[in-house]
Enzyme design. Structure first.
Site, PDB file in Angstrom:
ATOM      1  N   ARG A 386     -73.487   4.337  94.062  1.00  0.00           N
ATOM      2  CA  ARG A 386     -73.949   4.904  92.687  1.00  0.00           C
ATOM      3  C   ARG A 386     -75.246   4.714  92.506  1.00  0.00           C
ATOM      4  NH1 ARG A 386     -68.716   2.766  91.936  1.00  0.00           N
ATOM      5  NH2 ARG A 386     -67.252   4.875  91.273  1.00  0.00           N
ATOM      6  N   SER A 445     -65.876  -3.980  94.743  1.00  0.00           N
ATOM      7  CA  SER A 445     -64.957  -3.140  94.362  1.00  0.00           C
ATOM      8  C   SER A 445     -63.684  -3.530  95.573  1.00  0.00           C
ATOM      9  CB  SER A 445     -65.161  -1.595  94.834  1.00  0.00           C
ATOM     10  OG  SER A 445     -65.418  -1.494  95.916  1.00  0.00           O
ATOM     11  N   TRP A 497     -67.136  -3.346  89.846  1.00  0.00           N
ATOM     12  CA  TRP A 497     -67.871  -2.327  90.398  1.00  0.00           C
ATOM     13  C   TRP A 497     -69.003  -1.519  89.724  1.00  0.00           C
ATOM     14  CZ3 TRP A 497     -66.270   2.310  88.529  1.00  0.00           C
ATOM     15  CH2 TRP A 497     -65.041   2.093  87.905  1.00  0.00           C
ATOM     16  N   ASP A 558     -53.462   0.145  84.793  1.00  0.00           N
ATOM     17  CA  ASP A 558     -54.704   0.450  85.563  1.00  0.00           C
ATOM     18  C   ASP A 558     -55.976   0.747  84.329  1.00  0.00           C
ATOM     19  OD1 ASP A 558     -56.538   0.421  87.490  1.00  0.00           O
ATOM     20  OD2 ASP A 558     -55.830   2.470  88.117  1.00  0.00           O
ATOM     21  N   ASP A 560     -58.917  -0.517  83.673  1.00  0.00           N
ATOM     22  CA  ASP A 560     -60.188  -1.340  83.886  1.00  0.00           C
ATOM     23  C   ASP A 560     -61.007  -1.167  82.422  1.00  0.00           C
ATOM     24  OD1 ASP A 560     -60.692  -1.173  87.256  1.00  0.00           O
ATOM     25  OD2 ASP A 560     -59.102   0.045  86.426  1.00  0.00           O
ATOM     26  N   ARG A 585     -61.160   2.280  78.511  1.00  0.00           N
ATOM     27  CA  ARG A 585     -60.183   3.266  79.268  1.00  0.00           C
ATOM     28  C   ARG A 585     -59.118   3.246  78.536  1.00  0.00           C
ATOM     29  NH1 ARG A 585     -59.678   3.183  85.557  1.00  0.00           N
ATOM     30  NH2 ARG A 585     -61.987   2.782  85.215  1.00  0.00           N
TER      31      ARG A 585
END
Length: 782
Positions: A386, A445, A497, A558, A560, A585
Site C-alpha cells: 500500500r 498481515s 496491516w 471477520d 476487522d 466494518r
C-alpha cells in the site's frame, strides 16, 4: 600474439583486483552459489588453458577471430561447473570446437574451474589480500566513501557498493578500475545542461528522454528538467572516476575487501549511517508533521489520517477540464499503493518493488525490486503493497514476507533490512510504514491464517528495534488474557496491516487491529478476544497502551477494525474537541474523544444491519435477537460495510466521505451446498456522513457487480471536490456538498487504490493507481 607459444597468465593476473568506484553492471547472480575453487586447482587450470585453449580463445581469454571471448561472456556465466564440463567433453563440432574428453580428469576439472572462475562473482573467487587493510584504505587514503556507500556508510553521490562482490567478476572490476571511461553505469553518464535562464548544470543523467532529463548533480541533488527549459545538453564521454592510484599491495587489499561485499544482511546497522550527501533534499520530520503546500509526504498526506488537501487550483469550476498527463505501468496487477511526493519526486511501490519517478512526467529515476516470496498466504501472497514512507535520506517499505527495508533516496539501493516477526508463522506485510519523530513503525498481515499480531517500531537511521506491541496476550497476567479460553491465543490473529495515525499534541499513536482467528469457529476462544477488532491508543516512544476500544467483541464474522482512524480537531456539541472518526466494518459510525477514548456518537451508516440493533452506552453492540429459524443471511448483515481504503473529512461541509458496501454474507452449514445466486445482490455506495448526527447526507450508488477486493479510497480537497475510484472502472470527481458528479475518467479496470494530490512547479495534480498502472491528472497548460 604468437598463439603457438602462449604466455601463461599467473593467478594474480587472473584473480585480480576490484572496482574502487562502482558496481556498474546489473546484478547477474548465479543460479547456484558454489564455493570458490581451490587456488591450486585454478593455477593448474591456467596452465591447461594455455596449452589447449588459448590458441583460439586468446591467452587473455578475450577471444580471437577463431573463437569468442570467455571472460565476460553471458553464455559462459549462466552455465554451472557441471554444464561447462559436459560442454568441454563433447565439444561443439558444428562450431569448430573439438572435444576434450581425452584430457585427464584432473586437468579437465582444473580448466573447467578456471573458465568458470572467469565469470564468477568476485565473492565466489579466491582473492589474496588483507580485507581489513583494504577496508581501511577504502575509508581512508582511498577516499572512496566520499562518493560511494557501503552498508549505510558513506555518500550516495555515486552507485552503492554494498553488493559489489556478488555483482561483478574480478575482471569486470579490473576493467572499470583501470579504464573507467569504458564502463560507465547506466544512469551515471555525465552531462552539462545549459538552461534558458543561462545557468549551467553538471551532473549525472539519471533518466533521459526527448522531452526531459532527470539530472543528479555532484552533491546528490536532483534537478528535474523539461525540454522547454533546456537550451542544450553536452554529453561527457568520461567517467567521473579516475584510474586508481595505489600501490600493488593497496590494490590487492582493496580487492579483498570489495570482493567480500555481498549485500545487506537482515539486521540493524552496526553503526549509524553518515550524514547524507544531499541534506538540502532530506525530508525532516517537521515536513511530515506539517507538510509543505503541495507535498504528500506520508500515506494519507497528513499524520492525522484525514485524506483532505487544502489545494484549490483544481476545483469545482474547472475539474471538467481535468486531463490525463502521464501513465506509469508496473509489472503487478491490482495496485493498492498511494504515491508519496516530495521535492518533485514521486515514490511508488508494488509487490516487493519501489520506484522513484519525476512527478511531472512519470519518468523513472531508479527502481528497487526483489522476487516475490514463495509459500505465503493471504493478501501478501497476492503481492499487495500500500505504499512507502519517506524520512531523511531514506525510503521505507515492507516486503511480502514481513521484512522492513530502508532504501537510499538518491540511489534506490538497500541500506538496511530487518525481519519484523520473531518467529516464522503465517506472517506477511502489506502496510505503508509510518514515520514518527526519528522512528519508523509498521504492522503485519496474516491474521486469517493463524499468527500473533503486533506493531513494531525501529530507529529509522539504523533499523534498531525500539519496541514491539503485541495485540494478543500470551501468558497469565497479560492484559486481556481473561477474554480468551484456557489456552493462550498465540496464533489467534489480531493483525495490524493498516497504517496508523498520530496526534502530536497528545503524542499518541492510533492503530487498528484485525479479527480473531479462526474467523468463524469460536469453540476454543470464548470471551471478547482482546485486543482484536480494536483501536489502540499507544505511547509512540514505548508502545505502551493508553486506552483501547473494541468495536466487535467476540467477532465471528471477520469484521476487522482495520478501517482508518481519522483525527479531527473541530467544535463538537458546543465546544472544541479532539475527535477520532471511524466507520467500522460492522456497519456503525463512531465518534470518539481521542484524548481518553470516550465514545461520543454511534450510528449505523447502512440500510441493512441485522446482527445488532445498536451500540449501548458502554460501547458494546446490542446483539439482535433472532428466531432459531433465521437463516445465516438474516443474521449476517453487513458483510464488509467499510474497509481499509482512505476516508476524508471536510472542515467546510463537516461531512465524512467514504466508500461503503450494502451486502450480507451467508455461510452454508457444514456439508451443504452454497446457496443459489442472491436475488438481492450487494451494492456499493459512495456516502457522505454528518459527523454531528451520523446521518447520511448524500450517497452515490456504484452501478455494477460487487467485485471482491475492489475497495477504492477517497480524497477531498478545499477546491470543493471529492475524488474517488468507482470500483467497477472509473475515477470520479463529485461536488462535496451534494455529491453531484462533475467529472470522470474511464479506467476500465477494478479500482483498488486511494487517490492523492500534489503540486509541482506551482501546478496541482491528482494521482491514483488503477489496475497495473499509476495515472496522473492535471489541468491543461495555459
Amino acid at each position: 600474439m604468437d598463439s603457438g607459444k602462449p604466455r601463461i597468465p599467473s593467478e594474480l593476473k587472473r584473480l585480480r583486483l576490484v572496482l574502487l568506484a562502482a558496481p556498474f553492471l546489473p546484478a547477474l547472480l548465479l543460479s547456484q552459489n558454489p564455493q570458490p575453487a581451490p587456488l591450486a586447482l585454478l593455477q593448474d587450470g591456467t596452465r591447461v588453458y594455455a596449452s589447449n585453449c588459448s590458441g583460439c580463445h586468446g591467452a587473455d581469454t578475450f577471444g580471437t577471430d577463431h573463437a569468442p571471448r570467455l571472460t565476460g561472456n553471458p553464455n559462459v556465466r549462466r552455465r554451472s561447473v557441471e554444464q561447462l564440463r559436459s560442454l568441454l567433453e563433447s565439444g561443439i563440432p558444428a562450431g569448430g570446437m573439438p572435444a576434450f574428453a581425452s584430457l585427464p580428469s584432473r586437468q579437465l576439472d582444473a580448466v573447467v574451474a578456471y573458465i568458470h572462475s572467469l565469470n564468477s562473482p568476485a565473492s565466489q573467487t579466491i582473492v589474496p589480500g588483507d580485507a581489513t587493510a583494504g577496508s581501511q584504505f577504502f575509508w581512508g587514503d582511498g577516499n572512496c566513501g566520499s562518493c560511494h556507500m557501503v552498508h549505510g556508510r558513506g555518500s550516495a553521490k555515486g552507485p552503492d557498493l554494498s553488493d559489489v562482490g556478488s555483482r561483478m567478476t574480478l575482471d569486470e572490476m579490473h576493467t572499470v578500475l583501470l579504464h573507467p571511461d569504458q564502463h560507465i553505469a547506466a544512469g551515471y553518464d555525465m552531462v552539462t545542461v545549459t538552461l534558458r535562464s543561462g545557468q549551467d548544470l553538471n551532473g549525472f543523467a539519471r533518466g533521459r528522454t526527448n522531452f526531459g532529463l532527470q539530472l543528479q548533480d555532484f552533491d546528490g541533488v536532483f534537478h528535474l528538467l523539461h525540454s522547454q527549459e533546456i537550451v542544450r545538453v553536452v554529453d561527457d564521454k568520461h567517467s567521473m572516476m579516475t584510474p586508481l592510484n595505489a600501490t600493488p599491495d593497496q590494490t590487492q587489499n582493496l580487492t579483498a575487501y570489495l570482493s567480500q561485499l555481498t549485500g545487506i544482511e537482515p539486521g540493524p546497522l552496526k553503526a549509524p549511517d553518515a550524514p547524507s550527501a544531499s541534506p538540502v533534499q532530506d525530508v525532516a520530520f517537521s515536513r511530515i508533521l506539517n507538510p509543505q503546500p503541495g507535498d504528500w509526504s506520508t500515506y494519507n498526506g497528513q499524520l492525522n489520517g484525514n485524506r483532505y488537501s487544502g489545494l484549490t487550483q483544481i476545483n469545482a469550476s474547472n475539474v471538467k477540464e481535468l486531463a490525463l498527463k502521464w501513465i506509469f505501468p508496473m509489472p503487478h496487477f491490482g495496485l493498492e499503493s498511494t504515491p508519496i511526493v516530495a521535492d518533485g519526486i514521486m515514490y511508488v511501490s508494488g509487490n516487493n518493488q519501489a520506484y522513484a519517478l519525476d512527478a511531472l512526467t512519470g519518468s523513472q529515476i531508479w527502481k528497487y525490486s526483489r522476487p516475490p516470496t514463495k509459500g505465503l498466504v493471504g493478501d501478501a501472497s497476492l503481492g499487495t503493497n500500500r505504499g512507502v514512507a519517506i524520512f531523511g535520506d531514506k525510503i521505507f517499505m515492507v516486503t511480502d514476507n514481513a521484512h522492513l527495508l530502508a532504501l537510499n533516496r538518491v540511489t534506490g539501493s538497500l541500506v538496511w533490512e530487518v525481519v519484523m516477526p520473531e518467529e516464522p508463522e503465517h506472517y506477511g506485510s502489506t502496510v505503508s510504514p509510518l514515520i514518527i519523530n526519528d522512528t519508523v513503525i509498521a504492522g503485519v498481515s496474516g491474521g486469517d491464517w493463524g499468527m500473533r499480531g503486533f506493531i513494531v517500531c525501529y530507529k529509522a537511521a539504523t533499523g534498531e528495534l525500539l519496541w514491539r506491541h503485541w495485540t494478543l496476550p500470551a501468558k497469565p497476567g497479560d492484559p486481556g488474557i481473561d477474554t480468551w479460553g484456557k489456552e493462550p491465543p498465540l496464533l489467534a490473529g489480531g493483525s495490524t496491516w493498516l497504517t496508523g495515525t498520530y496526534d502530536k499534541e497528545t503524542d499518541t499513536l492510533y492503530w487498528a487491529t484485525g479479527n480473531p482467528w479462526p474467523d468463524r469457529d469460536d469453540r476454543n476462544r470464548p470471551g471478547d478476544n482482546l485486543f482484536t477488532d480494536c483501536i489502540l491508543a499507544l505511547n509512540p516512544h514505548t508502545g505502551e497502551m493508553k486506552w483501547y476500544f473494541q468495536f466487535t467483541p467476540h467477532d465471528t464474522a471477520d469484521r476487522d477494525a482495520t478501517e482508518p482512524p481519522v483525527l479531527v480537531d473541530t467544535e463538537y456539541r458546543g465546544k472544541p474537541r479532539k475527535l477520532l472518526l471511524h466507520a467500522d466494518r460492522n456497519g456503525f459510525f463512531y465518534v470518539f474523544d481521542r484524548t481518553n477514548g470516550r465514545l461520543l456518537l454511534t450510528k449505523t451508516f447502512l440500510h441493512r444491519v441485522n446482527w445488532a440493533t445498536g451500540i449501548g452506552p458502554d460501547g458494546r453492540p446490542l446483539l439482535a435477537e433472532q428466531p432459531a429459524s433465521a437463516s445465516n443471511r438474516e443474521r449476517g448483515c453487513p458483510d464488509n460495510a467499510a474497509n481499509w481504503s482512505s476516508t476524508a473529512f471536510s472542515p467546510t461541509t463537516r461531512l465524512y466521505y467514504l466508500m461503503t458496501l450494502e451486502d450480507c454474507h451467508e455461510i452454508p452449514p457444514s456439508g451443504s451446498q452454497p446457496a443459489a445466486q442472491d436475488a438481492d445482490p450487494g451494492e456499493r455506495y459512495m456516502r457522505a456522513i454528518r459527523i454531528d448526527t451520523g446521518e447520511v447526507a448524500w450517497e452515490i450508488p456504484q452501478t455494477g457487480p460487487v467485485i471482491l477486493k475492489t475497495w477504492s479510497g477517497v480524497l477531498a480537497t478545499a477546491g470543493g471536490l471529492v475524488f474517488y475510484g468507482d470500483p467497477n472502472g472509473a475515477f470520479v470527481a463529485v461536488d462535496e456538498r451534494k455529491g453531484k458528479t462533475l467529472w470522470h475518467f474511464d479506467t476500465n479496470v477494478g479500482m483498488k487504490a486511494s487517490p492523492m494530490t500534489f503540486t509541482v512547479g506551482g501546478k496541482q495534480f491528482v494521482a491514483v493507481a488503477a489496475g497495473s498502472a499509476f495515472l496522473c491528472f492535471g489541468l491543461p497548460s495555459p
